[in-house]
Design an enzyme around this catalytic site. Structure first.
Site, PDB file in Angstrom:
ATOM      1  N   ARG A 151      19.837 -21.749  -6.572  1.00 44.26           N
ATOM      2  CA  ARG A 151      20.914 -21.282  -7.523  1.00 44.26           C
ATOM      3  C   ARG A 151      20.337 -20.169  -8.436  1.00 44.26           C
ATOM      4  NH1 ARG A 151      22.225 -26.377  -6.079  1.00 44.26           N
ATOM      5  NH2 ARG A 151      21.367 -27.483  -7.817  1.00 44.26           N
ATOM      6  N   GLU A 211       0.919  -1.281   0.090  1.00 45.40           N
ATOM      7  CA  GLU A 211       0.065   0.001  -0.066  1.00 45.40           C
ATOM      8  C   GLU A 211       0.889   1.234  -0.031  1.00 45.40           C
ATOM      9  OE1 GLU A 211      -0.056  -2.713   1.950  1.00 45.40           O
ATOM     10  OE2 GLU A 211      -2.145  -2.999   2.890  1.00 45.40           O
ATOM     11  N   THR A 224      19.726 -39.416   1.906  1.00 47.79           N
ATOM     12  CA  THR A 224      19.901 -38.962   0.626  1.00 47.79           C
ATOM     13  C   THR A 224      21.121 -37.907   0.801  1.00 47.79           C
ATOM     14  OG1 THR A 224      17.518 -38.679   0.394  1.00 47.79           O
ATOM     15  CG2 THR A 224      18.877 -36.837  -0.704  1.00 47.79           C
TER      16      THR A 224
END
Ligand code: AOF
Ligand code: ZN
Length: 370
Positions: free
Chosen positions: A227, A69, A216
């Site tokens: 990136r 605003e 993982t």
């Protein structure tokens, strides 16, 4: 209906006018310009209209900077135009509290605007309808709910976290046509193509945290960072904030001193407790309202089975990996009636791959666009 607004407040709202959707669509386009940089703040856009002419527009670029605003009002003033009596289209209820910046409602009242059109109310407990009430009490006409579904989709994480204390959780998967995510050896680079991998960068960029599993980290030592180039904003070139990386490690296989890339990033965090308390902690202590799960099948399955996934983002590559390759979901379901159901909300071609977005079936209404 928004729960924190009383029937009395609803009774004082003004009906929507024919051009409201058009101007609110432009305000939503403005809001989207801050999509990669505002978190933990929501992205908010504002368009100011007088005598059916757009006289100002702006968006919130980054936490700590003025709200949408203020940018839009300054835009009007820079042109020497009188803002008195103008209609202000804003994608989120104007704030009534002093945060990093002063209350927008006080500024709008002082400027004597005539009407404020809002896409959705702000569930932040510090606002939660107080912005609307203050405007009404100042004699300003208020209309609520114009293009609300699209506004909600834009700030799914912020809105869910403020209302429930839990983040909006996206689960990303790169799969083959036969639903496999890696070979039996664990080899998985690369099933999907470059365009899909670039798209994942945007998913990471809107996420306050990325959750992965220790397997993982040990197998792939991924960076899991964003990136993407800095974004060109009115406040200058702005870097996209990096997400926090959370590694689930219930079997104590890792330590933050270990030589993995995610721990060289100071935001790397190890978690050994249950998933729900992790999600609550991410909201309460880290202001992470959008969370991305990028993990192997074990963790992915745990999130799905516990019903913690709001949105499934699947990148499907045109290849078959065969029965010995690792499946995307390890759940044991015996009866068809127990299957996990989703609703498809978007399909997009990315080079040779397809991107499919699904939401939990009962969430369909809150995330599809209007
Ligand atoms: C608005 N317009 O453009 C935004 C709003 O710390 P602050 O002062 O930036 O306040 C952040 C809170 O203000 C945020 O949690 C949300 O409730 C509201 N965001 N409000 O009127 C804006 N970004
Ligand atoms: Zn504000």
């Amino acid at each position: 209906m928004t729960q924190f607004l009383s029937d009395e407040v609803y009774g004082q709202l003004s009906p929507s006018l024919p051009n409201d959707e058009f101007y609110m669509t432009l305000a939503l386009d403005e809001a989207s310009k801050g999509r990669l940089t505002t978190r933990p703040n929501p992205c908010v856009g504002c368009v100011i209209v007088k005598d059916d002419v757009i006289i100002g527009k702006g968006f919130h670029p980054k936490a700590g900077y003025p709200h949408a605003e203020v940018f839009a009002t300054n835009h009007v003033k820079e042109q020497g135009i009188d803002i008195t009596g103008a209609s202000v289209y804003v994608t989120l209820e104007p704030c009534s509290h002093t945060g990093r910046t002063p209350p927008c409602v006080d500024m709008l009242i002082k400027e004597r605007v005539g009407r404020v059109v809002i896409a959705c109310a702000d569930p932040n407990p510090q606002v939660a309808g107080q912005g609307i009430i203050k405007l009404l009490n100042a004699g300003i006409m208020v209309t609520l709910g114009v293009r609300e579904k699209r506004a909600r989709a834009l700030n799914a994480g912020f809105l869910k976290a403020m209302a429930t204390g839990l983040p909006y959780v996206r689960l990303k998967m790169g799969i083959s046509l036969d639903g496999r995510i890696a070979m039996s050896s664990g080899e998985s680079k690369w099933i999907t193509g470059q365009m899909a991998r670039t798209d994942v960068q945007y998913l990471r960029a809107i996420s306050g945290a990325i959750i992965t599993g220790s397997s993982t980290i040990i197998a792939d030592n991924p960076k899991l960072n964003v990136r993407l180039a800095d974004v060109d904003l009115p406040i200058g070139k702005t870097a996209i904030p990096q997400p926090n990386i959370v590694v689930l490690d219930r079997s104590h296989r890792l330590d933050t001193d270990d030589d993995y890339v995610v721990f060289q990033n100071s935001d790397g965090l190890i978690w050994r407790d249950d998933l729900v308390s992790l999600l609550k902690t991410l909201v309460a202590e880290y202001q992470c309202y959008d969370v991305l799960v990028e993990a192997g099948a074990t963790l992915t399955t745990a999130f799905l089975e516990q019903g913690l996934i709001d949105e499934l983002v699947v990148y499907q590559a045109p290849c078959l990996l065969g029965a010995t390759a690792r499946p995307m979901f390890l759940g044991q379901i015996d009866r068809l009636s127990d299957k996990l159901d989703f609703t498809l909300t978007n399909v997009e071609r990315l080079g040779d791959d397809i991107k499919l977005v699904f939401v939990k079936r009962h969430d369909k209404l809150s995330t599809t666009q209007s």
